[in-house]
Design a protein around this motif. Structure first.
Motif, PDB file in Angstrom:
ATOM      1  N   GLN A 130     -25.357 -59.271  -9.886  1.00 42.32           N
ATOM      2  CA  GLN A 130     -26.577 -59.849 -10.244  1.00 42.32           C
ATOM      3  C   GLN A 130     -26.796 -59.670 -11.530  1.00 42.32           C
ATOM      4  O   GLN A 130     -26.676 -58.439 -12.884  1.00 42.32           O
ATOM      5  CB  GLN A 130     -27.882 -58.948  -9.290  1.00 42.32           C
ATOM      6  CG  GLN A 130     -29.596 -59.367 -10.259  1.00 42.32           C
ATOM      7  CD  GLN A 130     -30.056 -60.469  -9.963  1.00 42.32           C
ATOM      8  OE1 GLN A 130     -29.414 -60.944  -8.977  1.00 42.32           O
ATOM      9  NE2 GLN A 130     -31.041 -61.222 -10.958  1.00 42.32           N
ATOM     10  N   HIS A 131     -26.745 -60.509 -12.274  1.00 44.28           N
ATOM     11  CA  HIS A 131     -27.551 -61.662 -13.533  1.00 44.28           C
ATOM     12  C   HIS A 131     -28.377 -60.509 -14.485  1.00 44.28           C
ATOM     13  O   HIS A 131     -29.483 -60.598 -13.550  1.00 44.28           O
ATOM     14  CB  HIS A 131     -27.486 -62.544 -13.918  1.00 44.28           C
ATOM     15  CG  HIS A 131     -28.750 -63.438 -13.186  1.00 44.28           C
ATOM     16  ND1 HIS A 131     -30.331 -63.272 -13.604  1.00 44.28           N
ATOM     17  CD2 HIS A 131     -29.469 -63.813 -12.062  1.00 44.28           C
ATOM     18  CE1 HIS A 131     -30.729 -63.709 -13.269  1.00 44.28           C
ATOM     19  NE2 HIS A 131     -30.122 -64.372 -11.725  1.00 44.28           N
ATOM     20  N   HIS A 183     -31.834 -60.716 -16.627  1.00 47.82           N
ATOM     21  CA  HIS A 183     -32.725 -61.570 -16.973  1.00 47.82           C
ATOM     22  C   HIS A 183     -33.452 -61.189 -18.741  1.00 47.82           C
ATOM     23  O   HIS A 183     -32.083 -60.261 -19.267  1.00 47.82           O
ATOM     24  CB  HIS A 183     -34.165 -60.679 -16.537  1.00 47.82           C
ATOM     25  CG  HIS A 183     -33.897 -60.398 -15.056  1.00 47.82           C
ATOM     26  ND1 HIS A 183     -34.090 -59.530 -13.869  1.00 47.82           N
ATOM     27  CD2 HIS A 183     -34.072 -61.924 -13.954  1.00 47.82           C
ATOM     28  CE1 HIS A 183     -33.720 -60.201 -12.910  1.00 47.82           C
ATOM     29  NE2 HIS A 183     -34.098 -61.799 -13.143  1.00 47.82           N
ATOM     30  N   PHE A 209     -39.269 -60.960  -6.775  1.00 46.96           N
ATOM     31  CA  PHE A 209     -39.368 -59.775  -6.494  1.00 46.96           C
ATOM     32  C   PHE A 209     -39.542 -58.725  -6.177  1.00 46.96           C
ATOM     33  O   PHE A 209     -40.080 -57.268  -5.984  1.00 46.96           O
ATOM     34  CB  PHE A 209     -37.395 -60.038  -5.865  1.00 46.96           C
ATOM     35  CG  PHE A 209     -36.365 -59.650  -7.116  1.00 46.96           C
ATOM     36  CD1 PHE A 209     -36.457 -57.958  -7.479  1.00 46.96           C
ATOM     37  CD2 PHE A 209     -36.023 -60.491  -7.834  1.00 46.96           C
ATOM     38  CE1 PHE A 209     -35.254 -57.696  -7.935  1.00 46.96           C
ATOM     39  CE2 PHE A 209     -34.883 -60.302  -8.937  1.00 46.96           C
ATOM     40  CZ  PHE A 209     -34.614 -59.510  -8.716  1.00 46.96           C
ATOM     41  N   HIS A 261     -32.067 -63.901  -3.872  1.00 53.31           N
ATOM     42  CA  HIS A 261     -32.739 -64.311  -5.037  1.00 53.31           C
ATOM     43  C   HIS A 261     -33.230 -66.122  -5.588  1.00 53.31           C
ATOM     44  O   HIS A 261     -33.845 -66.663  -5.556  1.00 53.31           O
ATOM     45  CB  HIS A 261     -32.519 -63.727  -6.470  1.00 53.31           C
ATOM     46  CG  HIS A 261     -32.928 -63.767  -7.819  1.00 53.31           C
ATOM     47  ND1 HIS A 261     -34.183 -63.889  -7.947  1.00 53.31           N
ATOM     48  CD2 HIS A 261     -32.870 -63.631  -8.795  1.00 53.31           C
ATOM     49  CE1 HIS A 261     -34.569 -63.606  -8.649  1.00 53.31           C
ATOM     50  NE2 HIS A 261     -34.039 -63.328  -9.471  1.00 53.31           N
ATOM     51  N   HIS A 276     -38.515 -67.864 -11.372  1.00 47.79           N
ATOM     52  CA  HIS A 276     -39.251 -67.263 -11.865  1.00 47.79           C
ATOM     53  C   HIS A 276     -38.821 -66.660 -13.652  1.00 47.79           C
ATOM     54  O   HIS A 276     -40.112 -66.658 -14.336  1.00 47.79           O
ATOM     55  CB  HIS A 276     -39.459 -65.209 -11.403  1.00 47.79           C
ATOM     56  CG  HIS A 276     -37.649 -64.479 -11.585  1.00 47.79           C
ATOM     57  ND1 HIS A 276     -38.058 -63.855 -12.248  1.00 47.79           N
ATOM     58  CD2 HIS A 276     -36.875 -64.983 -11.830  1.00 47.79           C
ATOM     59  CE1 HIS A 276     -37.454 -62.707 -12.065  1.00 47.79           C
ATOM     60  NE2 HIS A 276     -36.555 -63.479 -11.823  1.00 47.79           N
TER      61      HIS A 276
END
Ligand SMILES: [Cu+2]
Length: 536
Positions: free
Chosen positions: A260-261, A263, A300, A316, A323
């Motif tokens: 998962q990258h 943010h 999420f 996602h 987002h």
């Protein structure tokens, strides 16, 4: 000379007039079901739609003595004045019981000024807290409507159910209301812990975010709001954390796969202005750089059903990945429990530099219809055209369609149930649409919470970085992920909670992927979590 003397006299007499406490009778329109609703004009209750009934009340409008500097609840006149009052009262946590918001249950608190004035007056008459700033009786409304409860705040301009539990701190200056919200995990995460395949990994990391929301009423019907959301995810690695079958964004010229990258440091810097046309109707504009367009449900990490789960959903990038978008402008209109919004935004996903501001492009658009039929539900459908989201596939535009239902219910004073069900579809030209489904929930009682999530998503060879010559250009692989976990509050640290938790995930994918992932790989993680207590 004479003139200035006259001015002084005039000012002095004006001051005198203002300094005396005036009592006046006022006609208001109130709801038989929801007495907190008090409007100046006839109409219907924003809460239940019942016709308001006429009522005469006594309103005492007090003005402070010169020595009594402290801030007070802005009265109607104050609200029309320009903002020239220095904030004498520095922000401080709302640690008095009576300052905490009763949210969730009672959503019948539209933020009417008269009701506020009366609250202040009651305090005056009882002679309580005279030296305390009175503005703490100001209640915070929804971020984009003076006439909706703050429990409906989600991420971007998306709605949660009014009954959503809220975790955060509220504080204020005379003119501004603030809310602070954060979620910080310190965890050990092992994806594919039985080492069935070659794509798993393990890591100690700290997924986190902090969000500050501020709002200020402008005149009688205007509301200014800004939002700052920040994350230090990138501190624990610019290529993100291990998460089997996850996809989306790029790092060092390669797609990020099975991770998962992180943010961006600034995930949201947005401002908005809303104007109430009537208790039932608002119009608003929202601008973010970065920000969240009107596409998909609440992101999420802000869904009450998933706050105990540190992992991003593997759906996602089918639903809510926009987002964090560098450049968003949204206009919207609310009528009753419906809201219609349109956004123009930047299609390209954030680049791997998590500390900079990417180029705004405004080359993409989206539209969303939201409906909250009761205080327990938030529904939406949305569609967006996303221009060239992936750096490594600039020729591909995505049409994304989503639908979702979020549910929140208070079971007792210290028990809540929250759930989310959603569907998203990405459609790229000359490819079949790829679908994603997520169903998840959280049940909490006192210090203990259990959460669960099931996802099904169709991923193509690009998303999973698979060899086209082996699997074929158009191959699509269904992936299932099922997670169960718990969270237990160990300590109260001031207003915060330190919790311990863990979760276990079982994956089941197309068997053609078994050579890479192994059959039914599993993951587990254990964590400490710091988060604000629930406001009630
Ligand atoms: Cu994200």
């Amino acid at each position: 000379m004479k003139r200035s003397l006259r001015t002084v006299l005039l000012m002095a007499s004006l001051f005198l007039v203002l300094a005396v406490t005036a009592q006046e009778k006022k006609v208001v329109y109130t709801c038989p079901m929801h007495p907190a609703v008090q409007m100046e004009k006839p109409g219907s209750c924003p809460k239940c739609g019942m016709t308001l009934v006429k009522k005469t009340i006594t309103v005492k409008q007090s003005k402070p003595q010169p020595q009594k500097q402290p801030s007070r609840q802005p009265s109607q006149q104050d609200k029309k004045e320009p903002m020239n009052m220095p904030p004498t009262d520095t922000a401080k946590p709302m640690n008095h019981d009576h300052m905490q918001m009763d949210t969730g249950r009672d959503t019948t608190k539209p933020k009417m000024q008269i009701a506020d004035t009366m609250k202040m007056d009651n305090m005056d008459m009882q002679g309580m807290n005279m030296n305390e700033p009175m503005s703490h009786h100001m209640s915070m409304s929804h971020a984009y409507s003076l006439n909706l409860p703050m429990g409906r705040n989600g991420s971007g301009t998306a709605w949660l159910p009014d009954a959503s539990p809220m975790y955060g701190y509220m504080f204020h200056t005379p003119k501004w209301m603030y809310m602070l919200h954060y979620n910080l995990f310190l965890r050990y995460n092992n994806q594919d812990f039985t080492a069935k395949g070659s794509r798993g990994d393990s890591k100690v990391d700290a997924p986190n975010f902090i969000m500050l929301m501020a709002q200020h009423q402008v005149g009688r019907n205007g509301l200014f709001h800004y939002n700052i959301m920040s994350s230090l995810d990138a501190l624990t690695g610019s290529n993100g954390y291990p998460l089997l079958f996850q996809s989306g964004e790029a790092y060092k010229g390669k797609s990020i796969v099975d991770r998962q990258h992180p943010h961006d440091l600034f995930s949201e810097l947005s401002v908005s202005y809303s104007q109430a046309l009537s208790p039932k109707a608002d119009v608003f504009v929202y601008v973010g750089y970065p920000g969240e367009p009107a596409l998909g449900p609440v992101a999420f990490m802000h869904r009450p059903s998933a706050m105990d789960n540190p992992d991003a959903p593997i759906t996602h990038h089918w639903v809510d990945a926009t987002h964090v978008t560098f450049g968003v402008a949204t206009i919207g209109v609310r009528y009753g429990q419906f809201k219609l919004e349109g956004s123009s935004f930047t299609g390209r996903e954030p680049d791997e530099n998590r500390y900079n501001f990417d180029k705004p492009r405004f080359d993409s658009w989206s539209g969303r219809l939201s409906y909250n039929p009761t205080e327990n539900w938030a529904l939406q459908v949305s569609h967006g055209f996303i221009r060239s989201p992936e750096l490594l596939h600039p020729e591909e535009d995505v049409n994304r369609t989503t639908a979702s239902a979020i549910y929140s219910k208070s079971l007792s004073a210290n028990s809540t149930f929250n759930a989310t069900a959603l569907w998203g579809m990405n459609k790229v030209k000359e490819h079949d649409g790829e679908n994603a489904v997520l169903v998840g929930g959280e049940w909490r009682k006192n210090k203990l919470a259990f959460h669960s999530r099931y996802e099904w998503v169709q991923k193509g060879i690009e998303e999973l970085s698979l060899d086209e010559s082996v699997y074929g250009h158009d191959a699509v692989f269904p992936v299932n992920a099922f997670t169960v976990g718990f969270n237990y509050d160990l300590l109260k640290l001031g207003g915060s909670r330190l919790a311990g938790g863990g979760q276990w995930t079982l994956y089941h994918a197309d068997e053609r992927l078994n050579t890479l992932y192994g059959k039914n790989p599993m993951a587990y993680e254990v964590y400490l979590r710091l988060y604000p207590g629930r406001m009630k």
